[in-house]
Design a protein around this motif. Structure first.
Motif, PDB file in Angstrom:
ATOM      1  N   ASP A 164      -7.518  -1.084 -11.768  1.00 24.66           N
ATOM      2  CA  ASP A 164      -7.031  -0.111 -11.185  1.00 24.66           C
ATOM      3  C   ASP A 164      -5.565  -0.487 -10.704  1.00 24.66           C
ATOM      4  O   ASP A 164      -5.398  -1.326  -9.927  1.00 24.66           O
ATOM      5  CB  ASP A 164      -7.935   0.098 -10.018  1.00 24.66           C
ATOM      6  CG  ASP A 164      -7.437   1.201  -9.013  1.00 24.66           C
ATOM      7  OD1 ASP A 164      -6.358   1.686  -9.165  1.00 24.66           O
ATOM      8  OD2 ASP A 164      -8.227   1.375  -7.989  1.00 24.66           O
ATOM      9  N   THR A 165      -4.656   0.084 -11.305  1.00 23.07           N
ATOM     10  CA  THR A 165      -3.297  -0.200 -11.099  1.00 23.07           C
ATOM     11  C   THR A 165      -2.461   0.830 -10.047  1.00 23.07           C
ATOM     12  O   THR A 165      -2.392   1.858 -10.349  1.00 23.07           O
ATOM     13  CB  THR A 165      -2.628  -0.282 -12.434  1.00 23.07           C
ATOM     14  OG1 THR A 165      -2.471   1.054 -12.883  1.00 23.07           O
ATOM     15  CG2 THR A 165      -3.211  -1.147 -13.713  1.00 23.07           C
ATOM     16  N   THR A 168       6.862   5.748  -9.698  1.00 19.37           N
ATOM     17  CA  THR A 168       8.011   5.861 -10.520  1.00 19.37           C
ATOM     18  C   THR A 168       9.088   4.939  -9.985  1.00 19.37           C
ATOM     19  O   THR A 168       9.785   4.296 -10.962  1.00 19.37           O
ATOM     20  CB  THR A 168       8.654   7.493 -10.163  1.00 19.37           C
ATOM     21  OG1 THR A 168       7.358   8.261 -10.311  1.00 19.37           O
ATOM     22  CG2 THR A 168       9.723   7.933 -11.118  1.00 19.37           C
TER      23      THR A 168
END
Ligand code: 7RM
Length: 651
Positions: A415-416, A420
């Motif tokens: 789960d990263t 942006t």
């Protein structure tokens, strides 16, 4: 409050722990937790180790130059990203290895080897040069998920022209704003793209965008859908990709880029109506995405890696194009939707290509869950060895469903967490060493200094607060394009000497991090970042609307759904036709991802005595909670009326 508290409580109750399987750990790039200690002893030496695995024209003098909040990485180094993603593989056994496996929506497919990619990128770089593109010129890319999108990005990187990729789902207006902000010289688009059997009219949108986008000199058009789209080619301005490529020379010398030369601009929604052009540079970005692709996904030579994001988002930039290719991996790219022609499309693709690593968003997982196990069960998914999640908090139920039904209880889930702005994954398990807790992104990647702090920036050992980053990382954004002050104000002003992420997080007694969603006016709709202000501006732009307030309402599938509260101009009467019209208007102004789910008309919006719209109360109303404290309101009766109205509508 009741509902929100419940999800957090659920998370806190989550007790299951999954240790890495022995066979996985034994073969993993990272086998031992000692990497964390080693990295924290010297972060600079840690990142330098990865930099040394890449090819530089000139070595850096200094790993990091940090004058808060401005960082320079690999100072004095010269490097080219297209060289590192392509050229350095073609004199090895990777020459004829698949770089990109592409699956089109209608079922057409292409396998592009590293050698093929080398040829296409070189030729297209020459095309751009011939059209007068120079180092530093900006180029806008507005394409569907076709290989040409990756070729165009890499060709830009080869000649040092920063690209600005605009998601193909964005409207003509959004495209125009982004072109104007970056003052791009060239636009690369296609006649159209396929989405659920219909044609997305990209060229038509582009034509519309170009009324009022004077910086664009030439438009390069890829032929993707052919007769299925009626398009007009404007003489002298519009050129066909395939015609330009016909006679383009085979080799283009890569530009020797400074580590800190701009690689790309990518627009993302912030807390104001105007999207921010996030600026990423060359050396540090490449080191960051190279390292995280290798370690987080435990990427091996023989892996087929599939990240389902669109190239229009940062996940596509870092983990379809730059990260996998810098590692010499095979990256799978899919053009279409998960349910076209049927709901097993993703699993059909996993089986068809023997995908080993699969990276997607929780919103997709929740939709698969709703569709049921029968779809993945139709296919052989046994090649999968690692699963990833990104874009929004994942709930324990979705995590478990993914673990059992897609990973067959043998694949670790990474789960990263990232943004942006961060360019690269920052909080994540390392699959060979980290014990997984469903729905926790676990720990900062080695070398990353993340913290949870209170209102005053004081660290919270155990408990919930704001997620911040306390030291720089190689792929961090360098600025906001054309607005350096906004960079400082947006990220570095809330807490002194800390990067403020805009996210809430909780740390448990084992030091694990649990992401709690945005704490600012940014919504997360099906994994897409949408600003409340942007949607409000689009609504107010409609001639019937006087004022609008937009909130993200908790949604089982999408994470958040958009609810808009609208006051009309005095002479206008509300009617259901107007609801549709306003929804269409927002779609036209921004794109379908920003289309409100609900529009509620109200004579007035709840405001504080100083005139601020009380979004918290609107959220309470939309999510059906008891109304909290309304004493600061200028007129408390408004909220009561609104709540009744909302509940009427729901009933
Ligand atoms: C990669 C990407 C960034 C925002 C970020 C968070 C949310 C992303 C996770 C997550 C919980 C995660 N870039 N977010 N990943 N929340 N767990 N694993 O999504 O710029 O488009 O969005 O997304 O709120 O601030 S993004």
């Amino acid at each position: 409050m009741a509902k929100e508290a419940k999800t957090i409580l659920d998370l806190l109750k989550e007790k299951r722990v999954f240790s890495p399987r022995k066979d996985f750990s034994e073969n993993a790039h990272v086998k031992s937790e000692s990497v964390y200690k080693k990295a924290s002893r010297s972060r600079e030496a840690f990142w330098e180790g990865f930099a040394k695995e890449l090819d530089w024209y000139k070595k850096w003098r200094k790993v990091l130059d940090w004058k808060t909040p401005h960082s320079k990485w690999f100072v004095g180094g010269k490097i080219n990203i297209s060289y590192n993603c392509i050229d350095r593989h073609i004199n090895t056994a990777r020459k004829n290895k698949a770089a990109i496996i592409w699956e089109g929506e209608p079922g057409d497919s292409r396998v592009i080897t590293y050698w093929d990619l080398y040829r296409e990128v070189n030729k297209f770089a020459n095309v751009l040069k011939k059209l007068g593109v120079k180092k530093g010129d900006r180029i806008t890319i507005y394409l569907p998920m076709i290989p040409e999108a990756a070729v165009a990005m890499l060709a830009c990187a080869r000649i040092g022209a920063p690209h600005s990729v605009v998601f193909g789902g964005f409207s003509a207006d959004s495209l125009r704003d982004r072109i104007n902000d970056s003052q791009a010289k060239i636009l690369i688009t296609s006649d159209g793209g396929f989405r659920r059997g219909s044609v997305v009219p990209l060229k038509k949108n582009a034509d519309e965008a170009l009324f009022g986008a004077a910086s664009i000199e030439k438009v390069i058009v890829v032929k993707r859908v052919g007769e299925k789209a009626q398009i007009e080619m404007k003489e002298k301005r519009d050129l066909w990709w395939h015609e330009l490529m016909e006679n383009a020379p085979q080799y283009c010398e890569p530009e020797k880029m400074d580590s800190e030369d701009m690689l790309y601009i990518l627009y993302t929604s912030g807390t104001t109506g105007k999207p921010k052009g996030i600026v990423h540079t060359t050396g540090g970005y490449l080191v960051g995405v190279y390292a995280t692709t290798k370690w987080v996904f435990d990427l091996k030579e023989e892996d087929t890696f599939w990240c389902t994001a669109d190239i229009g988002w940062v996940t596509g930039h870092s983990y379809i194009v730059y990260g996998p290719l810098a590692n010499g991996a095979t990256s799978l790219m899919y053009e279409g939707a998960p349910d076209y022609p049927d709901r097993d499309r993703f699993w059909e693709i996993v089986e068809k290509y023997g995908v080993n690593i699969f990276y997607t968003a929780p919103t997709a997982i929740r939709v698969f869950m709703k569709w049921g196990e029968e779809y993945p069960r139709k296919h052989d998914l046994s090649t999968l060895r690692l699963l990833g999640s990104v874009g929004e908090p994942i709930n324990p139920e979705a995590w478990m469903w993914y673990y059992v039904n897609i990973g067959n209880k043998k694949c670790p889930i990474v789960d990263t967490w990232w943004q942006t702005e961060t360019g690269m994954i920052l909080i994540t398990p390392l699959p060979g060493v980290t014990k997984l807790k469903p729905a926790s992104a676990t720990k900062p990647f080695p070398g990353i200094e993340a913290d949870v702090v209170d209102e005053n920036g004081k660290s919270i050992e155990v408990g919930a607060g704001y997620l911040v980053l306390k030291s720089p990382w190689p792929a961090m954004l360098r600025t906001i394009y054309g607005d350096p002050e906004r960079y400082v104000q947006q990220y570095w002003s809330r807490f002194p000497n800390m990067y403020f992420t805009g996210d809430g997080a909780k740390r448990d007694k084992d030091g694990y991090l649990w992401l709690l969603g945005r704490v600012d006016d940014v919504m997360n709709v099906a994994g897409h970042r949408v600003s409340t202000m942007e949607v409000e501006s689009a609504l107010v732009d409609h001639p019937s609307v006087a004022e609008a307030a937009v909130i993200g309402k908790t949604d089982e599938l999408k994470g958040q759904a958009i609810s808009a509260f609208v006051t009309l101009k005095e002479s206008i009467k509300s009617n259901s036709g107007l609801v549709d019209e306003l929804k269409k208007h927002v779609t036209k102004k921004i794109g379908a991802i920003a289309r409100p789910d609900d529009i509620i008309f109200t004579a007035e919006l709840p405001k504080t005595r100083s005139g601020k719209i009380m979004r918290r109360l609107l959220r309470d109303i939309a999510e059906g909670r008891a109304l909290g404290d309304t004493t600061t309101l200028a007129d408390p009766t408004i909220v009561r009326q609104l709540k009744d109205k909302y509940e009427d509508k729901e009933g």
